[in-house]
Design an enzyme around this catalytic site. Structure first.
Site, short mmCIF file in Angstrom:
data_model
loop_
_atom_site.label_atom_id
_atom_site.label_comp_id
_atom_site.label_asym_id
_atom_site.label_seq_id
_atom_site.Cartn_x
_atom_site.Cartn_y
_atom_site.Cartn_z
N ASP A 23 0.83 -1.08 -0.03
CA ASP A 23 -0.09 -0.07 0.00
C ASP A 23 0.80 1.30 0.11
O ASP A 23 2.09 1.05 0.19
CB ASP A 23 -0.99 0.03 1.20
CG ASP A 23 -1.88 1.28 1.30
OD1 ASP A 23 -2.49 1.45 0.38
OD2 ASP A 23 -1.68 2.12 2.50
N ASP A 44 -1.26 -0.06 6.10
CA ASP A 44 -1.48 0.42 7.55
C ASP A 44 -2.87 0.53 7.87
O ASP A 44 -2.87 1.24 9.00
CB ASP A 44 -0.96 1.76 7.33
CG ASP A 44 -1.69 2.66 6.38
OD1 ASP A 44 -2.20 2.24 5.33
OD2 ASP A 44 -1.94 3.80 6.80
N ASP A 96 -0.14 5.07 0.75
CA ASP A 96 -0.60 6.01 1.71
C ASP A 96 -0.32 5.43 3.21
O ASP A 96 -0.76 4.49 3.37
CB ASP A 96 -1.89 6.70 1.63
CG ASP A 96 -2.12 7.71 0.39
OD1 ASP A 96 -1.17 8.46 0.06
OD2 ASP A 96 -2.92 7.52 -0.38
#
Length: 328
Positions: free
Chosen positions: A12, A210, A14
């Site tokens: 991922d 995250d 961001d």
């Protein structure tokens, strides 16, 4: 090292690789080490605002080697869903940023910007300059029977200044006006991750994210092992309360944890150890009896104690443990 068990890593972006305009500490270093090992790498993003070439350019600016072919966006996955359903050449109302329009065009679809153009579908993704009029056009087209696809439904997205509304907030605004639910391409749904695994030709990939509700849940839905990094949206508190379908295989402070041994947790009745961290379930509370040699060890031991308690139907007060973890 964790990475020794996998032939590819899906990252991922961001909160894992960057926070808006700045790199997450250690991201460039960790990814360079993976490249040196010959590990296949795919950058996976629910953010549909930018086309892959712009995302790759941003990564290069941050010192991370990447090309457009390494980046798979939720806009691309959404466009593939529409191609599979309608075939090429049909008109699709594009709602969002340049990434949405480019993905539609590259897939052989015709992006339009008004419900008056009679689109067969609406594709809604994040746009930095999204307007209410675009949301109005989406609602009108859906009322007229257009199929609705959302690139993702993340309620927030992390930036260097904190959390801000994500595409899910805009999708919710349209949902308030229509009697329909969107088909979703991005995490936690499978299309985006399936597209990335296929592009890499990976046989045993690991996903690193995250967020528990999108990244880790998406990995579980796609049958992938996962690692949660604590550099973005979700922290120890969310991890303690994770449902079974949101629980990562590994945890790390940042993506450099891939290049270290996995943290091992041992259990003796209601006591859990990770490194020098020792956590027990005592009288309905989580008690950190010894601090770990690192914050992550203490978190991982505490998390396993909380999960064990939840799985056994125990109501646990974790407030003291969380306060202690925040002071680590």
């Amino acid at each position: 090292m964790i990475i020794d068990c996998y032939d590819a890593v899906l990252f991922d972006l961001d909160g894992v690789v960057y926070l808006g305009p700045v790199a997450v500490p250690g991201a460039a270093e960790g990814i360079a080490a993976l490249h040196n090992r010959g590990t296949k790498i795919g950058f996976v993003t629910n953010n549909a605002a930018r086309p892959p070439v712009a995302v790759a350019d941003h990564l290069v600016e941050l010192g991370i080697s990447a090309t457009a072919a390494d980046v798979v966006t939720s806009a691309q996955a959404a466009a593939h869903l529409l191609i599979d359903r309608f075939g090429p050449g049909v008109r699709v109302l594009a709602v969002g940023g340049e990434g949405v329009t480019v993905a539609l065009s590259e897939a052989g679809l015709v992006p339009v910007h008004s419900a008056e153009d009679n689109p067969v579908a609406v594709m809604q993704g994040y746009g930095f300059e999204l307007t209410w009029q675009e949301l109005n056009e989406a609602a009108i087209a859906i009322h007229h029977g257009a199929h609705w696809v959302a690139t993702n439904i993340d309620p927030t997205r992390p930036t260097d200044r904190g959390l801000v509304p994500g595409n899910g907030a805009a999708v919710a605004a349209v949902r308030m006006a229509v009697a329909a639910e969107p088909e979703v391409a991005g995490k936690p749904f499978r299309p985006l991750l399936d597209d990335t695994v296929s592009r890499l030709g990976a046989h045993h990939p690991l996903f690193v994210g995250d967020r528990l509700d999108t990244d880790i849940a998406g990995a579980v839905n796609a049958g992938l092992d996962s690692m949660l990094v604590l550099s973005g949206s979700h922290s120890a508190e969310e991890l303690l309360n994770a449902t079974p379908r949101e629980r990562p295989t590994f945890v790390g402070q940042d993506l450099r944890a891939l290049l270290r041994p996995a943290l091992a947790v041992s259990q003796s009745r209601d006591e859990f150890r990770c490194g020098r961290a020792r956590v027990s379930v005592v009288d309905g509370r989580l008690v950190i009896q010894e601090n770990g040699s690192s914050e992550v060890e203490a978190i991982w031991a505490t998390v396993h104690a909380a999960w064990w308690a939840a799985d056994h139907g125990l109501v646990i007060d974790s407030r003291d443990a969380l306060r202690q973890l925040r002071q680590e």
